[in-house]
Design a protein around this motif. Structure first.
Motif, PDB file in Angstrom:
ATOM      1  N   ARG A   3       0.851  -1.192   0.000  1.00  0.00           N
ATOM      2  CA  ARG A   3       0.000   0.000   0.000  1.00  0.00           C
ATOM      3  C   ARG A   3       0.885   1.240   0.000  1.00  0.00           C
ATOM      4  O   ARG A   3       1.958   1.257   0.592  1.00  0.00           O
ATOM      5  CB  ARG A   3      -0.916   0.002   1.208  1.00  0.00           C
ATOM      6  CG  ARG A   3      -1.850  -1.188   1.199  1.00  0.00           C
ATOM      7  CD  ARG A   3      -2.795  -1.127   2.365  1.00  0.00           C
ATOM      8  NE  ARG A   3      -3.393  -2.428   2.592  1.00  0.00           N
ATOM      9  CZ  ARG A   3      -4.446  -2.616   3.351  1.00  0.00           C
ATOM     10  NH1 ARG A   3      -5.004  -1.593   3.968  1.00  0.00           N
ATOM     11  NH2 ARG A   3      -4.927  -3.817   3.522  1.00  0.00           N
ATOM     12  N   ASN A   4       0.417   2.291  -0.635  1.00  0.00           N
ATOM     13  CA  ASN A   4       1.189   3.523  -0.763  1.00  0.00           C
ATOM     14  C   ASN A   4       1.032   4.467   0.416  1.00  0.00           C
ATOM     15  O   ASN A   4       1.851   5.351   0.610  1.00  0.00           O
ATOM     16  CB  ASN A   4       0.797   4.256  -2.047  1.00  0.00           C
ATOM     17  CG  ASN A   4       1.190   3.469  -3.266  1.00  0.00           C
ATOM     18  OD1 ASN A   4       2.323   3.038  -3.380  1.00  0.00           O
ATOM     19  ND2 ASN A   4       0.254   3.260  -4.161  1.00  0.00           N
ATOM     20  N   TYR A   5      -0.022   4.292   1.188  1.00  0.00           N
ATOM     21  CA  TYR A   5      -0.248   5.166   2.337  1.00  0.00           C
ATOM     22  C   TYR A   5      -1.130   4.421   3.340  1.00  0.00           C
ATOM     23  O   TYR A   5      -1.841   3.485   2.973  1.00  0.00           O
ATOM     24  CB  TYR A   5      -0.896   6.493   1.917  1.00  0.00           C
ATOM     25  CG  TYR A   5      -2.178   6.336   1.141  1.00  0.00           C
ATOM     26  CD1 TYR A   5      -3.409   6.272   1.778  1.00  0.00           C
ATOM     27  CD2 TYR A   5      -2.153   6.232  -0.249  1.00  0.00           C
ATOM     28  CE1 TYR A   5      -4.577   6.123   1.079  1.00  0.00           C
ATOM     29  CE2 TYR A   5      -3.320   6.091  -0.970  1.00  0.00           C
ATOM     30  CZ  TYR A   5      -4.530   6.042  -0.299  1.00  0.00           C
ATOM     31  OH  TYR A   5      -5.689   5.887  -0.998  1.00  0.00           O
ATOM     32  N   ASP A  20       6.964   8.161   0.800  1.00  0.00           N
ATOM     33  CA  ASP A  20       6.245   7.600   1.930  1.00  0.00           C
ATOM     34  C   ASP A  20       6.814   8.147   3.231  1.00  0.00           C
ATOM     35  O   ASP A  20       8.022   8.373   3.352  1.00  0.00           O
ATOM     36  CB  ASP A  20       6.351   6.069   1.889  1.00  0.00           C
ATOM     37  CG  ASP A  20       5.514   5.421   2.956  1.00  0.00           C
ATOM     38  OD1 ASP A  20       6.101   4.814   3.870  1.00  0.00           O
ATOM     39  OD2 ASP A  20       4.290   5.523   2.879  1.00  0.00           O
TER      40      ASP A  20
END
Length: 159
Positions: A59-61, A144
């Protein structure tokens, strides 16, 4: 007579708006992804292939809904049938080896647990999307938070 003058004034006002809207806009003032003038119908690009790896993606965030790592073409997802649940339901994950839907999908808006999927979470494709093997339309320099914290810790450790 008063009505005719009011209608005439409104018509004149309306025509002034039309003439302002009809003036051409300078291209350099617009930020757009459009690659052709508005009056030209360009040939659409070729549809990109869906990534069908069945490999879970990072997941990116935080709190990002997981992306779908497989094709969902032809899946029935309506008020009567949710094809996703044939693999992702709690009773099916042993056979399918697919991850179970999150417990949050069984909660109502007041955080009470339900026996079935919450109606708010029934239509999976509202949040979860398949990935395409496509080049990004715009550059992205997102970093991130975890990487920023590590970089910050490394620079503080050198002093």
């Amino acid at each position: 007579m008063k009505t005719i003058m009011t209608i005439s004034a409104l018509a004149l006002l309306g025509m002034s708006f039309v003439s302002v809207a009809a003036e051409p806009v300078q291209d350099e003032k617009l930020a757009t992804l459009r690659q052709a003038p508005l009056n030209v119908e360009p040939k659409p690009p070729v549809m990109q292939k869906v990534v069908n790896s069945d490999v879970r993606q990072v997941r990116n965030y935080p709190m990002q809904p997981p992306v779908i790592p497989h094709k969902v073409d032809g899946y029935q997802l309506d008020l009567k049938v949710n094809k996703c649940m044939s693999c992702h339901a709690r009773g099916r994950i042993g056979d399918s080896q697919a991850p179970m839907v999150s417990v949050t999908h069984f909660m109502d808006r007041d955080n009470n647990f339900l026996a079935e999927l919450s109606p708010r979470r029934y239509f999976c494709l509202q949040c979860h999307v398949p990935q395409l093997d496509a080049k990004p339309l715009v550059e992205n320099d997102f970093v991130d938070l975890e990487h920023l914290l590590k970089a910050n810790a490394n620079t503080e450790g050198k002093h």
